[in-house]
Enzyme design. Structure first.
Site, mmCIF file in Angstrom:
data_model
loop_
_atom_site.group_PDB
_atom_site.id
_atom_site.type_symbol
_atom_site.label_atom_id
_atom_site.label_comp_id
_atom_site.label_asym_id
_atom_site.label_seq_id
_atom_site.Cartn_x
_atom_site.Cartn_y
_atom_site.Cartn_z
ATOM 1 N N GLU A 29 0.805 -1.255 0.102
ATOM 2 C CA GLU A 29 0.137 -0.085 0.049
ATOM 3 C C GLU A 29 0.925 1.271 0.136
ATOM 4 O OE1 GLU A 29 -2.335 -0.834 3.604
ATOM 5 O OE2 GLU A 29 -3.141 -2.553 2.590
ATOM 6 N N GLU A 60 -4.607 -6.923 2.429
ATOM 7 C CA GLU A 60 -3.453 -7.180 3.164
ATOM 8 C C GLU A 60 -3.292 -8.778 2.618
ATOM 9 O OE1 GLU A 60 -5.302 -5.071 4.515
ATOM 10 O OE2 GLU A 60 -3.591 -3.640 5.082
ATOM 11 N N PHE A 83 1.457 -1.823 8.901
ATOM 12 C CA PHE A 83 1.613 -1.961 10.307
ATOM 13 C C PHE A 83 1.540 -3.443 10.467
ATOM 14 C CE2 PHE A 83 0.442 2.400 9.929
ATOM 15 C CZ PHE A 83 1.461 2.939 10.968
ATOM 16 N N PHE A 86 -1.877 -4.969 11.347
ATOM 17 C CA PHE A 86 -2.696 -5.387 10.268
ATOM 18 C C PHE A 86 -2.533 -7.048 9.801
ATOM 19 C CE2 PHE A 86 -2.311 -0.940 8.482
ATOM 20 C CZ PHE A 86 -2.628 -0.411 9.398
ATOM 21 N N HIS A 129 -2.397 0.485 16.115
ATOM 22 C CA HIS A 129 -0.857 0.936 15.315
ATOM 23 C C HIS A 129 0.119 0.777 16.099
ATOM 24 C CE1 HIS A 129 -4.133 2.378 12.720
ATOM 25 N NE2 HIS A 129 -3.230 2.594 11.609
#
Lengths: 324, 337, 412
Positions: A29, A60, A83, A86, A129
């Site tokens: 991304e 993902e 991150f 995810f 996060h």
């Protein structure tokens, strides 16, 4: 020598490897046109073109799947999961597909892929996060897991990760992106699976990863003034873990503290402690200590992180307790 | 269209939309026979407790694997599922090592590590089965992207069932393949039951092919029990992919004679429904087509069946007399060195 | 700004010191340059001056043993100022490491704690660390008789080592603490502790061997008495120690293998020949070093020896006077010893003991005559130095000492 920060050291590593090997490509991304959500792939699109540096949908599972299939068919993909938080969205591709392919088919497929990801622990961006989830992947046979703490280590380890024929989860640390270090201009590699003694000392072995390496080094300065010399070991690669270096240090110091941003239960701190028990029990003068955040999610508000996470004061206190 | 409303029996002819060489038709028929015999005899062996684990039978769906794989080259890639034996054989995998793997033997194609749901052969582009419903679809995109990066005209095929079409992985992969224009065929074999739940209970839109519209790619419903129809649709989709026109979603309407696994009592469906579909059996239909076109004789077709029967029986004999793996082998191949 | 008071390092080998005295009481003002506190190391006493003006904040009490570099107090700007924390963070780490204040060692621990120890019930059973248990078992120490110094009385390595040292000192089996009525206890001085550690380490880490030999000093005695007669009265008085030092330095120049030591799997040879001379002082022993003794005249050696011994006996000796020895001479004859095997001054590999000179009957030309004889004992690390080499060293030394004219001719 050139002064590089952690972020640019990683870009350099990827850039060099892409120039060296046309099978290497990067997908994820915002990695192409934007140069990375945190600038981690600046310049790569211009250098290597839109097929080899490619923005993906926010998907993902298929981002990792793309890497799995490409690696099985002769490419050396670097796929980026912005991150590590995810990872819940792509764990099947990582755990059931990437990690097992070489084993299941007895080496018929190699899996030379890097899953580049990031922890933003202690960066104040809340519960989705900020997690340190390396145990999720450290627990899976077939995966290698790297989490460097310095620019030079980041570069040398990324280059090795790209050249490795196994799936490597490469965990960057956003809090370290700006730290700088002189890095040699000549090419170098740092082998996966080799710890680094960041500071030598005789009294207590302190095993720390990521951000905690720097906190441990700061604590070492304070402790040194009290006459306590800690040996700070950064495993750099947590799977495979360099048990030999840790055990050799504990044989010398007879005391060990493990400091991580990740939780205790089933985590790296527990694994290191158990390895020390396995290999150096009769060299221990006091029980191995673990210093980690308490077992809670990471709340957002100002002050929570400082309260929850180990800092140099708590490391100093833990070492003093070991020396009591 | 709903497969339930299709007219039954050999009265429904196979529907060649274009002429297919008789030799090619014979190949397809023999391959379908091989799969049929394999599934039949494995079911029997499993019922006699001759091998451990599960068996997810491919009986009834033979035309899907054979029709699609007949449109592929050796260097094209396939990714398949827990119900993958038809695809392995159709893509050219040798029978004996595949069956030895079902039995978990040392000379199985995975050395006994995979069992019934896993087999692969890089030389044939077979990139593995899967124990995870929908687990293979995402990495089919990677194989397709390798072809793009190499500038080759290879294509990749992701086989899956209609159950997997409700996984996020299907949607993520289809969206990426569409956005990137990948040379990838999504082949959904809709056998009406996702494990033990009818698809109609899980999806308001019972035609999976309609989902392609949402991603801006062609979607086509095909009679999955008509091997020539499947072959024609696959050939057109493969040609599109090779030409750079991107992915296609094919939905092959078919039926699973067994349950989800061998021994499934199938309380969730009726005997009448099963009989209806058996009347549309893909082998019976191709058999009828060959005879009606005077391509071959009844006796020759019978001899092919006997031949395949014997080959499968021989392979099972090999599997039964093969050694179990050395347990110490479990420690090898965890990492590439 | 407050100023940290840090134990200075005073020599290469200094590791710790006893803070023997604060000269300025806590809270009092001190001026930069005034004597602030005194420390005693294994070898010397040293007065430390205040490095800044300020009010004295004492963290470490008198009598504590503290390592080099340890924080022992602060010079505060104001008398009521709180004791600050110390922070010296590496440049790279500054970017990322928090600025959380670190309380001094005595402060209460922060709320988050490392998991240490677990719950150890008091009195129920005795706890001993795995390491301490291993060391005790392999050294025959009865842990049942030990008192643990760790948290909750756990027996640690240091407790076992203390028991081993006590056993070695007593020369008998260890029982742990003897009944308090039959012994008296006092803490070791820093010097005694250093000596005990050095002696133990010397025996633990080398393979020591001692060879003896007698030297006929008759000619040398004659030569020296003639020399002394003609020397000016203000010149340093040349002793037999000086003569032996001169001779040894000469032979070491010829035989560098005795001016060497083992370091890991390497043999290290010193280029300089620095001869240490063991000097008994009140409460212990010092070994001041005569540097480059092979390049000094006999008179220069004597002059240096006199100055060093004077400084040693008056407490004026500096760390530099005590460092760098490559060979040691111990005159056991000076306190009446006949045969002694001194222990090596590691890392050195050789040490010469010398006895007193006595008239003894000797056979010369088949007749019994009276000669002035002196005993030599050469202790050496047998790992590095073979017996024949040691024998050759002694023979060469003897040749020089028995013939003053030869020694003069060769060594000047």
């Amino acid at each position: 020598m050139t002064m590089k920060n952690y972020c640019w050291a990683l870009i350099d590593a990827i850039n060099e490897e892409m120039a060296r090997d046309p099978d290497v490509f990067l997908a994820g991304e915002d990695v192409a046109a934007a140069g990375g959500a945190f600038g981690g792939s600046r310049g790569l699109l211009a250098a290597h073109g839109p097929l080899r540096v490619r923005d993906t949908p926010i998907s993902e599972e298929v981002i990792v799947g793309l890497g799995v299939g490409a690696a099985m068919t002769g490419k050396r993909p670097i796929v980026e999961i912005m991150f590590m938080d995810f990872f819940g969205l792509c764990m099947d591709q990582i755990v059931n597909q990437a990690a097992k392919m070489h084993y299941l088919y007895q080496g018929a497929f190699k899996m030379p892929m890097v899953i580049r990801t990031m922890t933003a622990v202690e960066m104040g961006i809340g519960p989705h996060h900020s997690q340190s989830l390396e145990a999720w992947v450290g627990h899976v046979p077939g995966l290698k897991v790297v989490m460097p703490s310095t620019p030079r280590d980041a570069k040398g380890l990324m280059k090795s990760a790209i050249r490795d024929d196994n799936p490597v989860v490469f965990i960057e640390n956003l809090a370290l992106h700006k730290i700088k270090e002189d890095i040699e201009d000549e090419e170098f590699l740092i082998p996966l699976g080799k710890a680094d003694i960041k500071r030598a000392g005789r009294d207590v072995t302190v095993v720390a990863t990521g951000l905690m390496v720097h906190k441990a080094l700061a604590a070492a300065e304070i402790l040194s003034q009290e006459g306590i010399e800690i040996e700070v070991i950064d495993p750099r690669t947590i799977s495979p873990l360099d048990v030999d270096t840790i055990v050799a240090s504990v044989r010398k110091t007879n005391r060990a503290l493990v400091v991580t941003s990740a939780h205790k239960p089933f985590g790296l701190a527990s694994e290191v402690a158990a390895q020390i028990m396995d290999h150096a029990f009769y060299d221990l003068d006091v029980p191995v200590a673990r210093l980690t955040p308490p077992f809670t999610p990471q709340p957002f508000g100002k002050g929570f992180e400082a309260f929850l996470h180990p800092d140099k004061a708590s490391i100093v206190a833990a070492v003093r307790e070991l020396m009591a | 269209m709903s497969p339930r409303k299709q007219t039954a029996g050999a009265k429904t002819p196979v529907g060649p939309v274009r002429t297919v060489e008789p030799g090619h038709i014979f190949q397809m028929y023999r391959k379908m026979l091989e799969i049929r015999e394999c599934e039949d005899q494995l079911n029997t062996a499993f019922s006699k407790n001759l091998f451990p684990g599960y068996i997810h039978s491919y009986l009834g769906q033979e035309a899907c694997a054979v029709g699609v794989c007949s449109a592929l080259r050796d260097d094209d890639y396939i990714v398949t599922t827990h119900r993958g034996r038809g695809h392995y054989l159709a893509k050219g995998m040798a029978l004996t090592p595949m069956i030895c793997e079902m039995f978990g033997k040392a000379n199985g194609i995975c050395g006994g590590r995979g069992g019934e749901m896993h087999a692969a052969d890089p030389a044939l582009g077979i990139l593995g089965g899967n124990g995870i419903v929908g687990g293979g679809i995402p990495y089919a995109t990677g194989a397709a992207y390798s072809a793009v990066l190499n500038g080759s005209d290879q294509v990749a095929v992701a086989f899956f069932g209609e159950g997997a079409s409700n996984q996020g992985s299907f949607h993520e992969a289809m969206n990426l393949a569409a956005a990137w224009n990948l040379p990838l065929l999504f082949v959904c074999e809709n056998n009406l039951y996702a494990e033990m739940t009818p698809f109609s209970a899980s999806s308001r839109q019972v035609d999976v092919a309609r989902r392609a519209e949402g991603y801006g790619i062609p979607g086509e419903v095909v009679d999955g029990n008509d091997v020539l129809a499947v072959y024609a649709a696959a050939e057109a989709a493969v040609a599109r992919a090779r030409s750079g026109a991107g992915p296609t979603l094919l939905e092959l309407k078919t039926y699973r004679y067994g349950g989800h696994f061998q021994g499934d009592p199938c309380h969730y469906r009726t005997r009448e429904e099963e009989a209806e579909w058996r009347a549309r059996d893909p082998l019976i239909r191709l058999h009828a087509h060959i005879l009606s076109q005077n391509l071959s004789s009844e006796s020759e077709l019978d001899s092919w069946r006997e031949d395949q029967k014997a080959q499968v029986a021989a392979a099972i004999e090999v599997a039964l007399s093969s050694p179990d793996p050395d347990p110490n082998e479990a420690l090898s191949f965890v990492y590439a060195s | 700004m407050s100023h940290a008071i840090i134990i200075p390092k005073l020599g290469l080998t200094m590791e710790e010191a006893t803070l023997v005295r604060w000269h300025i009481p806590a809270g009092q003002q001190v001026a930069k340059g005034a004597t602030l506190y005194s420390i005693e190391t294994d070898k010397i006493s040293f007065d430390v001056e205040a490095e800044a003006d300020g009010y004295v904040d004492q963290i470490v009490p008198e009598g504590d043993v503290v390592p080099v570099g340890a924080l022992v107090g602060y010079l505060l700007e104001r008398p009521d100022e709180a004791s600050p924390c110390v922070s010296s963070v590496a440049e790279a780490a500054k970017v990322v490491v928090d600025n959380v204040p670190v309380p001094a060692a005595s402060a209460a621990p922060p709320p988050m704690q490392a998991t240490l120890g677990g719950n150890m019930g008091e009195g129920a059973r005795r706890y001993i660390s795995p390491l301490a248990r291993r060391i005790a078992a392999s050294n025959g120490i009865d842990t049942g008789a030990l008192t643990g110094s760790g948290p909750n009385g756990v027996i640690l390595k240091r407790d076992v080592e203390r028991a081993m040292a006590a056993r070695n000192a007593a020369g008998g089996p260890i029982g742990g603490d003897a009944p308090s009525s039959s012994v008296s206890r006092r803490p070791m001085t820093a010097m005694r502790r250093a000596i005990s550690q050095r002696m133990q380490q010397s025996l633990n880490t080398t393979a020591q061997m001692t060879g003896f030999g007698k030297v006929d000093m008759t000619e040398m005695v004659q030569w020296r008495s003639e020399l002394l007669e003609v020397m000016p009265t203000d010149a340093p008085r040349i002793t037999y120690t000086d003569i032996v030092t001169k001779a040894c330095a000469g032979v070491l120049r010829e035989m560098p293998e005795l001016n060497s030591y083992i370091d890991g799997d390497q043999i290290v040879t010193w280029n300089d020949i620095n001869v240490g001379i063991a000097v008994a002082i009140d409460g212990g022993l010092l070994v001041p070093v005569i540097r480059n003794a092979d390049r000094l005249s006999l008179l220069e050696i004597a002059a240096q020896r006199v100055a060093l011994i004077d400084r040693a006996r008056t407490g004026q000796i500096t760390p530099a006077d005590l460092e760098g020895g490559t060979f040691t001479i111990s005159n056991f004859g000076s306190y009446g010893g006949d045969f002694e095997t001194p222990i090596l001054n590691t890392p050195q590999s050789a040490l010469l003991g010398i006895g007193g000179i006595t008239d003894e009957p000797a056979v010369r030309d088949k007749a019994i005559v009276i000669r002035a004889m002196m005993m030599l004992s050469l202790t050496y690390d047998h790992r590095l130095i073979d017996g024949a080499v040691a024998g050759r060293f002694r023979a060469r030394l003897r040749a020089l000492l028995e013939h003053p004219s030869v020694m003069l001719a060769l060594l000047g």
